[in-house]
Motif scaffolding. Structure first.
Motif, PDB file in Angstrom:
ATOM      1  N   HIS A  49       1.921  -7.733 -41.949  1.00 52.46           N
ATOM      2  CA  HIS A  49       1.666  -7.329 -43.409  1.00 52.46           C
ATOM      3  C   HIS A  49       1.613  -8.886 -45.281  1.00 52.46           C
ATOM      4  CE1 HIS A  49       6.405  -7.705 -42.359  1.00 52.46           C
ATOM      5  NE2 HIS A  49       5.445  -7.193 -41.719  1.00 52.46           N
ATOM      6  N   GLY A  50       1.697  -9.723 -44.567  1.00 51.32           N
ATOM      7  CA  GLY A  50       2.419 -10.595 -45.159  1.00 51.32           C
ATOM      8  C   GLY A  50       3.278 -10.865 -46.442  1.00 51.32           C
ATOM      9  N   HIS A  51       4.539 -10.163 -45.375  1.00 47.92           N
ATOM     10  CA  HIS A  51       5.815 -10.399 -46.618  1.00 47.92           C
ATOM     11  C   HIS A  51       6.326 -11.251 -45.890  1.00 47.92           C
ATOM     12  CE1 HIS A  51       5.881  -7.793 -49.547  1.00 47.92           C
ATOM     13  NE2 HIS A  51       4.830  -7.330 -48.993  1.00 47.92           N
ATOM     14  N   CYS A  52       7.879 -11.960 -46.148  1.00 46.91           N
ATOM     15  CA  CYS A  52       8.475 -12.899 -45.415  1.00 46.91           C
ATOM     16  C   CYS A  52       9.825 -12.258 -44.076  1.00 46.91           C
ATOM     17  CB  CYS A  52       9.252 -13.210 -46.367  1.00 46.91           C
ATOM     18  SG  CYS A  52       8.144 -14.420 -47.580  1.00 46.91           S
ATOM     19  N   GLY A  53      10.002 -10.753 -44.266  1.00 51.93           N
ATOM     20  CA  GLY A  53      10.093 -10.262 -42.756  1.00 51.93           C
ATOM     21  C   GLY A  53       9.813  -8.902 -42.993  1.00 51.93           C
ATOM     22  N   TYR A  94      10.484 -18.766 -57.151  1.00 59.55           N
ATOM     23  CA  TYR A  94      10.231 -17.864 -57.960  1.00 59.55           C
ATOM     24  C   TYR A  94       8.551 -17.160 -57.905  1.00 59.55           C
ATOM     25  CZ  TYR A  94      12.683 -19.936 -61.681  1.00 59.55           C
ATOM     26  OH  TYR A  94      14.169 -19.710 -62.555  1.00 59.55           O
ATOM     27  N   ALA A  95       8.669 -16.011 -58.263  1.00 53.67           N
ATOM     28  CA  ALA A  95       7.715 -15.071 -58.093  1.00 53.67           C
ATOM     29  C   ALA A  95       5.915 -15.333 -59.205  1.00 53.67           C
ATOM     30  CB  ALA A  95       8.327 -13.582 -58.182  1.00 53.67           C
ATOM     31  N   SER A  96       5.678 -16.177 -58.419  1.00 55.94           N
ATOM     32  CA  SER A  96       4.695 -16.576 -59.188  1.00 55.94           C
ATOM     33  C   SER A  96       3.089 -16.523 -58.804  1.00 55.94           C
ATOM     34  CB  SER A  96       5.000 -18.495 -59.156  1.00 55.94           C
ATOM     35  OG  SER A  96       3.540 -19.173 -59.537  1.00 55.94           O
ATOM     36  N   SER A  97       1.883 -17.003 -59.706  1.00 53.03           N
ATOM     37  CA  SER A  97       1.012 -16.694 -58.990  1.00 53.03           C
ATOM     38  C   SER A  97       0.224 -18.080 -59.506  1.00 53.03           C
ATOM     39  CB  SER A  97      -0.046 -16.300 -60.781  1.00 53.03           C
ATOM     40  OG  SER A  97       0.290 -16.972 -61.945  1.00 53.03           O
ATOM     41  N   PHE A  98       1.044 -18.985 -59.289  1.00 50.79           N
ATOM     42  CA  PHE A  98       0.637 -20.154 -59.038  1.00 50.79           C
ATOM     43  C   PHE A  98       0.726 -20.268 -57.510  1.00 50.79           C
ATOM     44  CE2 PHE A  98       1.779 -21.293 -63.279  1.00 50.79           C
ATOM     45  CZ  PHE A  98       0.478 -21.537 -63.634  1.00 50.79           C
ATOM     46  N   TYR A  99       0.659 -19.160 -56.715  1.00 53.64           N
ATOM     47  CA  TYR A  99       0.737 -19.743 -54.918  1.00 53.64           C
ATOM     48  C   TYR A  99      -0.684 -19.147 -54.422  1.00 53.64           C
ATOM     49  CZ  TYR A  99       5.642 -19.863 -55.335  1.00 53.64           C
ATOM     50  OH  TYR A  99       7.437 -19.516 -56.042  1.00 53.64           O
ATOM     51  N   SER A 100      -1.633 -18.026 -54.826  1.00 48.55           N
ATOM     52  CA  SER A 100      -2.257 -17.639 -54.566  1.00 48.55           C
ATOM     53  C   SER A 100      -3.097 -18.271 -53.698  1.00 48.55           C
ATOM     54  CB  SER A 100      -3.087 -16.852 -55.814  1.00 48.55           C
ATOM     55  OG  SER A 100      -2.963 -15.919 -56.691  1.00 48.55           O
ATOM     56  N   ALA A 159      -2.703 -19.556 -45.883  1.00 47.64           N
ATOM     57  CA  ALA A 159      -2.182 -19.779 -44.798  1.00 47.64           C
ATOM     58  C   ALA A 159      -2.454 -18.169 -44.391  1.00 47.64           C
ATOM     59  CB  ALA A 159      -0.410 -20.048 -45.202  1.00 47.64           C
ATOM     60  N   GLY A 160      -3.397 -17.136 -45.005  1.00 44.95           N
ATOM     61  CA  GLY A 160      -2.903 -15.594 -44.833  1.00 44.95           C
ATOM     62  C   GLY A 160      -1.819 -15.031 -44.600  1.00 44.95           C
ATOM     63  N   THR A 161      -0.917 -15.618 -46.113  1.00 41.47           N
ATOM     64  CA  THR A 161      -0.206 -14.657 -46.250  1.00 41.47           C
ATOM     65  C   THR A 161      -0.126 -14.041 -47.629  1.00 41.47           C
ATOM     66  OG1 THR A 161       0.501 -16.811 -47.478  1.00 41.47           O
ATOM     67  CG2 THR A 161       1.580 -16.707 -45.454  1.00 41.47           C
ATOM     68  N   THR A 162      -1.332 -13.507 -47.934  1.00 40.46           N
ATOM     69  CA  THR A 162      -1.188 -12.270 -49.091  1.00 40.46           C
ATOM     70  C   THR A 162      -0.976 -11.273 -48.365  1.00 40.46           C
ATOM     71  OG1 THR A 162      -3.229 -13.663 -49.943  1.00 40.46           O
ATOM     72  CG2 THR A 162      -2.776 -11.487 -50.641  1.00 40.46           C
ATOM     73  N   PRO A 163       0.547 -10.862 -49.078  1.00 37.91           N
ATOM     74  CA  PRO A 163       1.032  -9.118 -48.741  1.00 37.91           C
ATOM     75  C   PRO A 163      -0.139  -7.977 -48.591  1.00 37.91           C
ATOM     76  CG  PRO A 163       2.406 -10.103 -50.294  1.00 37.91           C
ATOM     77  CD  PRO A 163       1.096 -11.521 -50.143  1.00 37.91           C
TER      78      PRO A 163
END
Length: 324
Positions: free
Chosen positions: A127-131, A196-202, A208-212
């Motif tokens: 699901h792309g979340h961290c846990g 930070y929750a950032s748009s710069f991670y896109s 890495a295939g980590t989009t929630p």
């Protein structure tokens, strides 16, 4: 004393003078080079949203690391792309997982290379979340238990430092405890203390295939408007056993880098993230910016703000310029 007796331009007359009085200097020693590593052989897969960057198989990564070390880069940060994902991110903790296998290969070929590992589950969950998600939210304490096991598996594989990036409460303490209990009391923790929750991670999420697959990460990553909260997070992580504090992203949060550096007597890292890299690459491709000049200005600003360590996709390119 004032003009015309004081003329600030006197020391700007030529490149020798400007170099002589420069207050902030970039050094290759401060760079950490991130890598996206995946299973397979002979793989050098371009990342569409990160021009000139690649997902690499271990054999290709070993070649690339050799080139980086020749430039004086002494440290890498590993992000793994597993063959399979599930709800709990099980593959993150496996002894033969992609990061664990890569650590062994790197330390076998380059024993003096400092290998840092990202400790998070987002690359490994379906699901792309961290846990694990319970009742619609990432469950903090269950996630922390998985992160601790993941960090221990990296330590057993031979890494030199672990870097938890999840922003779960209490994860540094639990990682420190499991490392100490298993004979790794000398293994340092580089904590993503202010992430930070950032748009710069896109672009990273593309790489890495980590989009929630649903929602966002704002319930655990920090709100962009907060700075005092970053100091609280940093203080807690130090109390829990962090050896180095990280601010992420770097460019939009240079004030946070400065505040943490001034407040705490520990080394500070800053992550020059994928969006900061890709927006310059895109503008340079359009002819709107000079990539090299913009790159060096950005990296110098991060150093000037107080970062001792800079994690950047530009590390190799910048090293070539610094080395002349």
């Amino acid at each position: 004393m004032r003009y015309p007796y004081i003329r600030m331009r006197r020391l700007r007359q030529n490149s020798v003078l400007r170099s002589m009085v420069r207050e902030t200097r970039l050094t290759v020693d401060s760079f950490v080079l991130p890598y996206f590593v995946r299973h397979g052989n002979g793989i050098r897969e371009p990342i569409a949203s990160m021009p000139d960057y690649f997902r690499l198989s271990i054999d290709e990564l070993l070649k690339d690391c050799g080139e980086a070390m020749d430039l004086g880069i002494k440290s890498v940060l590993l992000f793994g792309i597993p063959e399979r994902k599930d709800h709990h991110g099980t593959a993150a903790c496996e002894d033969d997982g992609i990061v664990q296998t890569t650590i062994k290969a790197l330390k076998d070929k380059y024993p003096h290379l400092l290998v840092i590992t990202d400790v998070c589950n987002c690359e490994y969950t379906d699901h792309g979340h961290c846990g694990p998600v319970i009742d619609g939210d990432v469950h903090n304490d269950t996630t922390v238990e998985i992160l601790a096991r993941q960090a221990l598996s990296h330590a057993k594989a031979g890494c030199d430092m672990v870097a938890p990036s999840d922003m779960m409460d209490g994860r540094v303490q639990q990682i420190r405890e499991i490392l100490d209990d298993n004979g790794f009391s000398n293994l340092p923790i580089l904590s993503y203390a202010a992430k930070y929750a950032s748009s710069f991670y896109s672009p990273f999420r593309d790489a890495a295939g980590t989009t929630p697959s649903f929602g966002d990460r704002k319930s655990y990553q920090m709100d962009m408007g907060n700075s005092a909260e970053a100091l609280r997070e940093a203080a807690l992580d130090i109390d829990e056993g962090a050896d180095i504090l990280m601010v992420k992203p770097a460019l939009a949060y240079l004030d946070i880098v400065r505040r943490i550096k001034e407040r705490f007597e520990v080394p500070v890292a800053a992550y020059n993230v994928s969006g900061e890299y890709s927006m310059v690459k895109a503008a340079a491709a359009k002819g709107w910016l000079d990539e090299e000049c913009s790159m060096m200005e950005i990296l110098t600003s991060i150093r000037r703000a107080g970062a001792d360590i800079i994690i950047s996709y530009w590390a190799q390119k910048a090293a070539r310029i610094i080395n002349g």
